[in-house]
Write an enzyme that holds these catalytic residues in place. Structure first.
Site, short mmCIF file in Angstrom:
data_model
loop_
_atom_site.label_atom_id
_atom_site.label_comp_id
_atom_site.label_asym_id
_atom_site.label_seq_id
_atom_site.Cartn_x
_atom_site.Cartn_y
_atom_site.Cartn_z
N GLU A 86 -20.19 -3.36 -6.56
CA GLU A 86 -21.36 -3.08 -6.85
C GLU A 86 -22.22 -4.34 -6.82
O GLU A 86 -22.14 -5.30 -7.28
CB GLU A 86 -21.74 -2.33 -8.05
N GLY B 218 -21.06 2.46 -18.21
CA GLY B 218 -22.25 3.43 -18.23
C GLY B 218 -23.63 3.06 -18.58
O GLY B 218 -24.51 3.89 -19.25
N GLY B 219 -24.27 2.04 -18.14
CA GLY B 219 -25.33 1.44 -18.12
C GLY B 219 -26.04 0.95 -19.70
O GLY B 219 -27.10 0.83 -20.06
N LYS C 6 -26.17 -9.25 -21.25
CA LYS C 6 -25.27 -7.98 -20.90
C LYS C 6 -23.79 -8.12 -21.81
O LYS C 6 -23.30 -9.10 -22.05
CB LYS C 6 -24.94 -8.03 -19.55
N VAL D 185 -17.94 8.94 -8.46
CA VAL D 185 -18.64 10.30 -8.41
C VAL D 185 -19.10 10.37 -6.83
O VAL D 185 -19.01 11.56 -6.28
CB VAL D 185 -19.63 10.23 -9.36
N ARG E 32 -26.48 14.88 -7.58
CA ARG E 32 -25.79 15.19 -8.75
C ARG E 32 -26.89 16.09 -9.52
O ARG E 32 -27.90 15.92 -9.94
CB ARG E 32 -25.85 13.73 -9.55
N HIS F 105 -30.14 3.97 -15.96
CA HIS F 105 -29.20 3.17 -15.41
C HIS F 105 -27.88 4.34 -14.97
O HIS F 105 -26.83 3.62 -14.68
CB HIS F 105 -28.46 2.32 -16.34
N ARG G 287 -11.80 2.44 -9.29
CA ARG G 287 -11.45 3.84 -9.29
C ARG G 287 -12.01 4.69 -8.13
O ARG G 287 -13.25 3.96 -7.69
CB ARG G 287 -11.82 4.53 -10.84
N GLU H 185 -20.56 -5.75 -10.42
CA GLU H 185 -19.42 -5.25 -11.15
C GLU H 185 -18.59 -4.78 -10.14
O GLU H 185 -19.17 -4.29 -9.06
CB GLU H 185 -19.76 -4.41 -12.20
P1 ADP Z 1 -22.62 -0.61 -16.16
O1 ADP Z 1 -21.18 -0.84 -15.98
O2 ADP Z 1 -23.13 -0.32 -17.44
O3 ADP Z 1 -23.15 0.53 -15.20
P2 ADP Z 1 -23.78 -2.62 -14.37
O4 ADP Z 1 -23.73 -3.83 -14.57
O5 ADP Z 1 -23.09 -1.92 -13.35
O6 ADP Z 1 -23.71 -1.94 -15.60
O7 ADP Z 1 -25.58 -2.62 -14.30
C1 ADP Z 1 -26.01 -0.84 -14.18
C2 ADP Z 1 -27.45 -0.85 -13.64
O8 ADP Z 1 -28.20 -1.66 -14.70
C3 ADP Z 1 -27.38 -1.68 -12.44
O9 ADP Z 1 -27.30 -0.38 -11.39
C4 ADP Z 1 -29.02 -2.06 -12.37
O10 ADP Z 1 -29.83 -0.85 -12.51
C5 ADP Z 1 -29.13 -2.46 -13.77
N1 ADP Z 1 -28.92 -3.94 -14.02
C6 ADP Z 1 -27.70 -4.78 -13.97
N2 ADP Z 1 -27.78 -5.85 -14.01
C7 ADP Z 1 -29.02 -6.41 -13.66
C8 ADP Z 1 -29.84 -7.56 -13.38
N3 ADP Z 1 -29.32 -8.73 -13.77
N4 ADP Z 1 -31.34 -7.35 -13.13
C9 ADP Z 1 -31.61 -6.06 -13.17
N5 ADP Z 1 -31.30 -4.63 -13.32
C10 ADP Z 1 -29.78 -5.01 -13.49
#
Ligand code: ADP
Length: 450
Positions: free
Chosen positions: A275, A164-165, A158, A294, A337, A235, A291, A287
């Site tokens: 989250e 934003g996924g 990551k 939505v 949404r 995502h 803020r 994360e």
């Molecule tokens: P962003 O800031 O891009 O939204 P996040 O870290 O919040 O990134 O992750 C967004 C989504 O990606 C999560 O809601 C989940 O669906 C998937 N995700 C993130 N980390 C993992 C993980 N370790 N294992 C499986 N899915 C994940």
């Protein structure tokens, strides 16, 4: 208290903030691009300033134009909403340097939580459970391979600056590590100007459960319960509910306390969302968003708390107006949404709204800037309305949501209203039996059926 607030956003969230301001006796300043001159947030605000042409980088992301708008209108404070500049630390500090209050956290906290590697370490040090993975950034493909070997495949690479996924690579086995590591860094650099990446175990069937926290930076910190946002496509959240059908009271109280204790310890101020992924009874932090989200209205519906009002109060220096023991949770709420997209292909569908009839009745809320005769510009996010429904029980909420979706008329464009109607009629959804991959499967199967 502030006398005038500039709202540095557009669409439904600009309206949402305007409404809270007016109920507090505060005047509002709308800012808008040339494409949004006819938008509802501009029509309702007490004053408005055009801050640039249609592309967001020239208008809603244009810090000098927004600071000038605040200066010429004599605003006291700026509310950033979500998206755009809401998590841009430099925006918060530039505003403060010019004597305006940023309605949000300190620039330092925005920066800390915006770096996902630093954020993960900071919350872990304050008692929050995290996804097993690298301790900090990974510096080479061989380090990536070694860590992945320890935590076990599949893993996720990551981007530290991701959002934003985007910026995530799934790695199934050791021979994929090298390519995935290189691709993740290149993509992270191109998308987020930061090629730092880290690794997490890829959880196979988790739910996305987030805890709403609120803190005043003066020792007051509470949680407002959780939201289940597992229904996602690419995502991105599509439908959210509070409370989660998956949690017991004991587990929600436990995670709520962990979250509110952590923000108190770091001295956080503002609304915030911690989250988590939730699998086999365990929570794993992914994360923190610093803020308004939505999906905040589902929390407002079950707690009766106006979160924007509280953000404004806290930014003005007041302590939180409630303690944990004052917060009670009533019934169940769901948010759909609604986007200007085809409900099956998701092709964007901006354009002229010919008819508009939102649903009404008891416990139904629609947050939207739409009106008949309005033309949705093609330049921005496709979210055009949020339908939020409350019920004494989840079942009552579902029955009310079903009839509200039937009543909702948005003519002239395609919207995802029919998708929501199908989701809530599905037995898995009715049973609360879904994970973060459920909706992608549901959409794919639905396409095959048609
Ligand atoms: P962003 O800031 O891009 O939204 P996040 O870290 O919040 O990134 O992750 C967004 C989504 O990606 C999560 O809601 C989940 O669906 C998937 N995700 C993130 N980390 C993992 C993980 N370790 N294992 C499986 N899915 C994940």
């Amino acid at each position: 208290m502030f006398e005038k607030i500039l709202i540095a956003n557009r669409g439904e969230i600009a309206l949402r903030i305007h409404r809270a301001c007016k109920e507090m006796g505060i005047s509002t300043v709308a800012v808008h691009s040339t494409a949004d001159a006819d938008a509802m947030h501009v029509r309702l605000a007490d004053e408005s300033v055009c801050i640039g042409p249609a592309p967001a980088k020239d208008s809603y992301l244009n810090i000098p134009a927004i600071v000038s708008a605040a200066t010429i209108t004599g605003a006291d404070a700026v509310h950033p909403g979500y998206g755009f500049l809401s998590e841009e630390a430099s925006f918060a500090s530039i505003l403060e340097e010019h004597g305006f209050t940023f309605i949000g956290p300190t620039a330092e906290h925005i920066e800390l939580m915006g770096d996902k590697v630093a954020a993960k370490q900071a919350v872990e040090n304050n008692g929050v459970p995290v996804v097993p993975g690298s301790r900090g950034a990974i510096e080479s493909a061989s380090e990536a391979r070694s860590i992945a070997g320890d935590i076990g495949y599949p893993v996720l690479i990551k981007a530290a600056g991701g959002g934003g996924g985007r910026g995530m690579q799934i790695v199934q086995s050791a021979d994929e590590v090298e390519d995935a590591y290189r691709m993740a860094r290149t993509e992270a650099k191109a998308s987020f100007r930061n090629d730092t990446v880290y690794m997490e175990k890829f959880l196979e069937k988790p739910r996305h459960i987030e805890v709403q926290v609120f803190a005043d930076g003066q020792g007051g910190a509470v949680h407002l319960g959780e939201r289940d946002c597992s229904l996602q496509r690419r995502h991105q959240k599509v439908l959210e509910e509070a409370r989660s059908p998956a949690l017991t009271n004991a587990s929600r109280e436990k995670i709520g306390k962990i979250a509110s204790d952590a923000v108190r310890r770091i001295g956080y101020r503002n609304a915030g969302t911690i989250e988590f992924l939730y699998e086999n009874g365990e929570f794993y932090f992914i994360e923190m968003n610093t803020r308004l989200q939505v999906e905040h209205p589902v929390t407002e519906m079950i707690t009766g708390i106006d979160m924007v009002r509280e953000q404004i109060r806290v930014a003005a220096g007041s302590p939180l107006s409630f303690e944990q023991s004052d917060i009670t949770f009533e019934g169940h709420a769901i948010e759909c949404r609604i986007t200007a997209e085809h409900p099956e292909t998701f092709a964007p569908s901006p354009g002229l709204i010919t008819d508009y009839h939102p649903p009404g009745g008891i416990s139904v809320r629609v947050d939207s800037g739409l009106y008949a005769g309005y033309s949705i510009p093609p330049h921005y996010d496709s979210l055009v309305a949020k339908l939020i429904v409350h019920g004494a029980s989840r079942n009552e909420c579902l029955m009310r949501l079903r009839r509200s979706l039937e009543e909702f008329v948005i003519g002239g464009i395609d919207t995802t209203i029919p998708l929501h109607a199908k989701i809530i009629d599905n037995l898995d959804f009715v049973n609360g039996d879904y994970d973060i991959h459920w909706l992608e499967r549901f959409v794919a199967e639905d396409l095959v059926d048609n």
